[in-house]
Design a protein around this motif. Structure first.
Motif, PDB file in Angstrom:
ATOM      1  N   THR A   7       0.820  -1.215   0.000  1.00 20.39           N
ATOM      2  CA  THR A   7       0.000   0.000   0.000  1.00 20.39           C
ATOM      3  C   THR A   7       0.854   1.264   0.000  1.00 20.39           C
ATOM      4  OG1 THR A   7      -0.064  -0.016   2.408  1.00 20.39           O
ATOM      5  CG2 THR A   7      -1.942  -1.021   1.286  1.00 20.39           C
ATOM      6  N   CYS A   8       0.224   2.369  -0.366  1.00 21.46           N
ATOM      7  CA  CYS A   8       0.856   3.681  -0.273  1.00 21.46           C
ATOM      8  C   CYS A   8       0.969   4.056   1.202  1.00 21.46           C
ATOM      9  CB  CYS A   8       0.015   4.721  -1.011  1.00 21.46           C
ATOM     10  SG  CYS A   8       0.616   6.420  -0.841  1.00 21.46           S
ATOM     11  N   GLU A   9       2.147   4.487   1.610  1.00 23.53           N
ATOM     12  CA  GLU A   9       2.375   4.852   3.017  1.00 23.53           C
ATOM     13  C   GLU A   9       1.681   6.157   3.397  1.00 23.53           C
ATOM     14  OE1 GLU A   9       6.454   4.664   4.304  1.00 23.53           O
ATOM     15  OE2 GLU A   9       6.843   3.010   2.936  1.00 23.53           O
ATOM     16  N   ARG A  10       1.245   6.919   2.424  1.00 20.54           N
ATOM     17  CA  ARG A  10       0.620   8.216   2.705  1.00 20.54           C
ATOM     18  C   ARG A  10      -0.906   8.133   2.722  1.00 20.54           C
ATOM     19  NH1 ARG A  10       0.159  13.278  -0.896  1.00 20.54           N
ATOM     20  NH2 ARG A  10       0.171  14.995   0.603  1.00 20.54           N
ATOM     21  N   CYS A  11      -1.489   7.470   1.716  1.00 17.52           N
ATOM     22  CA  CYS A  11      -2.959   7.470   1.611  1.00 17.52           C
ATOM     23  C   CYS A  11      -3.590   6.085   1.757  1.00 17.52           C
ATOM     24  CB  CYS A  11      -3.390   8.103   0.291  1.00 17.52           C
ATOM     25  SG  CYS A  11      -3.075   7.077  -1.166  1.00 17.52           S
ATOM     26  N   GLY A  12      -2.782   5.023   1.745  1.00 20.48           N
ATOM     27  CA  GLY A  12      -3.318   3.677   1.929  1.00 20.48           C
ATOM     28  C   GLY A  12      -3.812   2.995   0.671  1.00 20.48           C
ATOM     29  N   THR A  13      -3.635   3.605  -0.500  1.00 25.40           N
ATOM     30  CA  THR A  13      -4.054   2.984  -1.753  1.00 25.40           C
ATOM     31  C   THR A  13      -3.360   1.643  -1.933  1.00 25.40           C
ATOM     32  OG1 THR A  13      -4.469   5.099  -2.839  1.00 25.40           O
ATOM     33  CG2 THR A  13      -3.986   3.244  -4.282  1.00 25.40           C
ATOM     34  N   ASP A  14      -4.102   0.633  -2.378  1.00 31.51           N
ATOM     35  CA  ASP A  14      -3.525  -0.682  -2.647  1.00 31.51           C
ATOM     36  C   ASP A  14      -2.555  -0.604  -3.820  1.00 31.51           C
ATOM     37  OD1 ASP A  14      -4.901  -1.982  -0.632  1.00 31.51           O
ATOM     38  OD2 ASP A  14      -6.588  -2.512  -1.929  1.00 31.51           O
ATOM     39  N   LEU A  15      -1.387  -1.234  -3.666  1.00 34.31           N
ATOM     40  CA  LEU A  15      -0.356  -1.250  -4.704  1.00 34.31           C
ATOM     41  C   LEU A  15       0.150  -2.686  -4.888  1.00 34.31           C
ATOM     42  CD1 LEU A  15       1.604   1.910  -3.521  1.00 34.31           C
ATOM     43  CD2 LEU A  15       0.077   1.750  -5.500  1.00 34.31           C
ATOM     44  N   ALA A  22       3.438   2.231  -8.573  1.00 33.68           N
ATOM     45  CA  ALA A  22       4.037   2.433  -7.254  1.00 33.68           C
ATOM     46  C   ALA A  22       5.388   3.120  -7.419  1.00 33.68           C
ATOM     47  CB  ALA A  22       4.217   1.107  -6.543  1.00 33.68           C
ATOM     48  N   PHE A  23       5.734   3.935  -6.450  1.00 35.03           N
ATOM     49  CA  PHE A  23       7.010   4.649  -6.439  1.00 35.03           C
ATOM     50  C   PHE A  23       7.722   4.345  -5.129  1.00 35.03           C
ATOM     51  CE2 PHE A  23       4.610   6.644  -9.652  1.00 35.03           C
ATOM     52  CZ  PHE A  23       5.511   7.194 -10.546  1.00 35.03           C
ATOM     53  N   ILE A  24       9.046   4.140  -5.198  1.00 38.05           N
ATOM     54  CA  ILE A  24       9.826   3.807  -4.002  1.00 38.05           C
ATOM     55  C   ILE A  24      11.088   4.665  -3.936  1.00 38.05           C
ATOM     56  CG2 ILE A  24       8.996   1.435  -3.841  1.00 38.05           C
ATOM     57  CD1 ILE A  24      11.645   0.554  -5.147  1.00 38.05           C
ATOM     58  N   CYS A  25      11.614   4.804  -2.713  1.00 31.62           N
ATOM     59  CA  CYS A  25      12.918   5.429  -2.521  1.00 31.62           C
ATOM     60  C   CYS A  25      13.934   4.305  -2.272  1.00 31.62           C
ATOM     61  CB  CYS A  25      12.886   6.410  -1.354  1.00 31.62           C
ATOM     62  SG  CYS A  25      12.750   5.604   0.270  1.00 31.62           S
ATOM     63  N   SER A  26      15.170   4.654  -1.983  1.00 34.91           N
ATOM     64  CA  SER A  26      16.195   3.627  -1.784  1.00 34.91           C
ATOM     65  C   SER A  26      15.975   2.800  -0.515  1.00 34.91           C
ATOM     66  CB  SER A  26      17.590   4.250  -1.758  1.00 34.91           C
ATOM     67  OG  SER A  26      17.714   5.108  -0.651  1.00 34.91           O
ATOM     68  N   PHE A  27      15.113   3.277   0.405  1.00 35.80           N
ATOM     69  CA  PHE A  27      14.778   2.519   1.605  1.00 35.80           C
ATOM     70  C   PHE A  27      13.474   1.737   1.430  1.00 35.80           C
ATOM     71  CE2 PHE A  27      17.545   5.862   3.222  1.00 35.80           C
ATOM     72  CZ  PHE A  27      18.433   5.122   3.984  1.00 35.80           C
ATOM     73  N   PHE A  31       4.916   4.692  -2.253  1.00 32.31           N
ATOM     74  CA  PHE A  31       3.843   5.667  -2.441  1.00 32.31           C
ATOM     75  C   PHE A  31       3.170   5.442  -3.787  1.00 32.31           C
ATOM     76  CE2 PHE A  31       7.047   7.440   0.327  1.00 32.31           C
ATOM     77  CZ  PHE A  31       6.301   7.885   1.395  1.00 32.31           C
ATOM     78  N   CYS A  32       1.891   5.796  -3.871  1.00 30.34           N
ATOM     79  CA  CYS A  32       1.161   5.708  -5.134  1.00 30.34           C
ATOM     80  C   CYS A  32       1.593   6.875  -6.030  1.00 30.34           C
ATOM     81  CB  CYS A  32      -0.344   5.737  -4.892  1.00 30.34           C
ATOM     82  SG  CYS A  32      -0.983   7.319  -4.286  1.00 30.34           S
ATOM     83  N   ALA A  33       1.221   6.825  -7.296  1.00 31.19           N
ATOM     84  CA  ALA A  33       1.609   7.854  -8.251  1.00 31.19           C
ATOM     85  C   ALA A  33       1.083   9.233  -7.839  1.00 31.19           C
ATOM     86  CB  ALA A  33       1.109   7.486  -9.642  1.00 31.19           C
ATOM     87  N   ASP A  34      -0.164   9.299  -7.365  1.00 27.29           N
ATOM     88  CA  ASP A  34      -0.731  10.592  -6.967  1.00 27.29           C
ATOM     89  C   ASP A  34       0.038  11.199  -5.803  1.00 27.29           C
ATOM     90  OD1 ASP A  34      -2.678  10.514  -8.942  1.00 27.29           O
ATOM     91  OD2 ASP A  34      -4.222   9.711  -7.605  1.00 27.29           O
ATOM     92  N   CYS A  35       0.377  10.386  -4.799  1.00 20.14           N
ATOM     93  CA  CYS A  35       1.119  10.904  -3.644  1.00 20.14           C
ATOM     94  C   CYS A  35       2.554  11.254  -4.030  1.00 20.14           C
ATOM     95  CB  CYS A  35       1.082   9.907  -2.489  1.00 20.14           C
ATOM     96  SG  CYS A  35      -0.542   9.834  -1.677  1.00 20.14           S
ATOM     97  N   ARG A  70       1.275  -3.712   6.081  1.00 17.80           N
ATOM     98  CA  ARG A  70       1.100  -2.314   5.674  1.00 17.80           C
ATOM     99  C   ARG A  70       1.970  -1.422   6.556  1.00 17.80           C
ATOM    100  NH1 ARG A  70      -3.820  -1.270   2.801  1.00 17.80           N
ATOM    101  NH2 ARG A  70      -4.810  -3.244   2.291  1.00 17.80           N
ATOM    102  N   LYS A  71       2.631  -0.451   5.922  1.00 21.68           N
ATOM    103  CA  LYS A  71       3.470   0.515   6.640  1.00 21.68           C
ATOM    104  C   LYS A  71       2.971   1.905   6.328  1.00 21.68           C
ATOM    105  CE  LYS A  71       7.417  -2.466   6.854  1.00 21.68           C
ATOM    106  NZ  LYS A  71       8.831  -2.558   6.954  1.00 21.68           N
ATOM    107  N   PHE A  72       3.184   2.808   7.258  1.00 25.30           N
ATOM    108  CA  PHE A  72       2.737   4.175   7.071  1.00 25.30           C
ATOM    109  C   PHE A  72       3.894   5.127   7.306  1.00 25.30           C
ATOM    110  CE2 PHE A  72      -0.905   1.631   8.239  1.00 25.30           C
ATOM    111  CZ  PHE A  72      -1.777   1.951   7.207  1.00 25.30           C
TER     112      PHE A  72
END
Length: 74
Positions: A7-15, A22-27, A31-35, A70-72
Motif C-alpha cells: 500500500t501507499c504509506e501516505r494514503c493507503g491505496t492498494d499497490l 508504485a514509487f519507491i525510494c532507496s529505503f 507511495f502511489c503515483a498521486d502521492c 502495511r506501513k505508514f
C-alpha cells in the motif's frame, strides 16, 4: 530483492506487486503515483528520490509474492 509493500504509506491505496503505479525510494518507502506527484517525487521519510517500482510478474511473483504488512509514513 524488493519487499514490494502492498500500500501507499501516505494514503493507503492498494499497490499490488504485479501492478504498475508504485514509487519507491532507496529505503523502499512506497507511495502511489498521486502521492509521489504531490510530494514532488521526494520521500518525506528520508528525502530521497522516488522512482518507479518495477512490477513483479509470472513465476517470480508466485515464488516471491509481495509483502502483506502495511506501513505508514514515519
Amino acid at each position: 530483492m524488493l519487499e514490494m509493500r502492498p500500500t501507499c504509506e501516505r494514503c493507503g491505496t492498494d499497490l499490488p506487486a504485479q501492478a504498475p503505479g508504485a514509487f519507491i525510494c532507496s529505503f523502499e518507502c512506497t507511495f502511489c503515483a498521486d502521492c509521489a506527484d504531490a510530494l514532488d517525487e521526494r520521500c518525506p521519510n528520508c528525502g530521497g528520490e522516488l522512482m518507479d517500482r518495477p512490477a513483479r510478474t509470472g513465476k517470480a511473483l508466485l515464488a516471491n509474492p509481495g509483502a502483506t504488512t502495511r506501513k505508514f509514513a514515519r
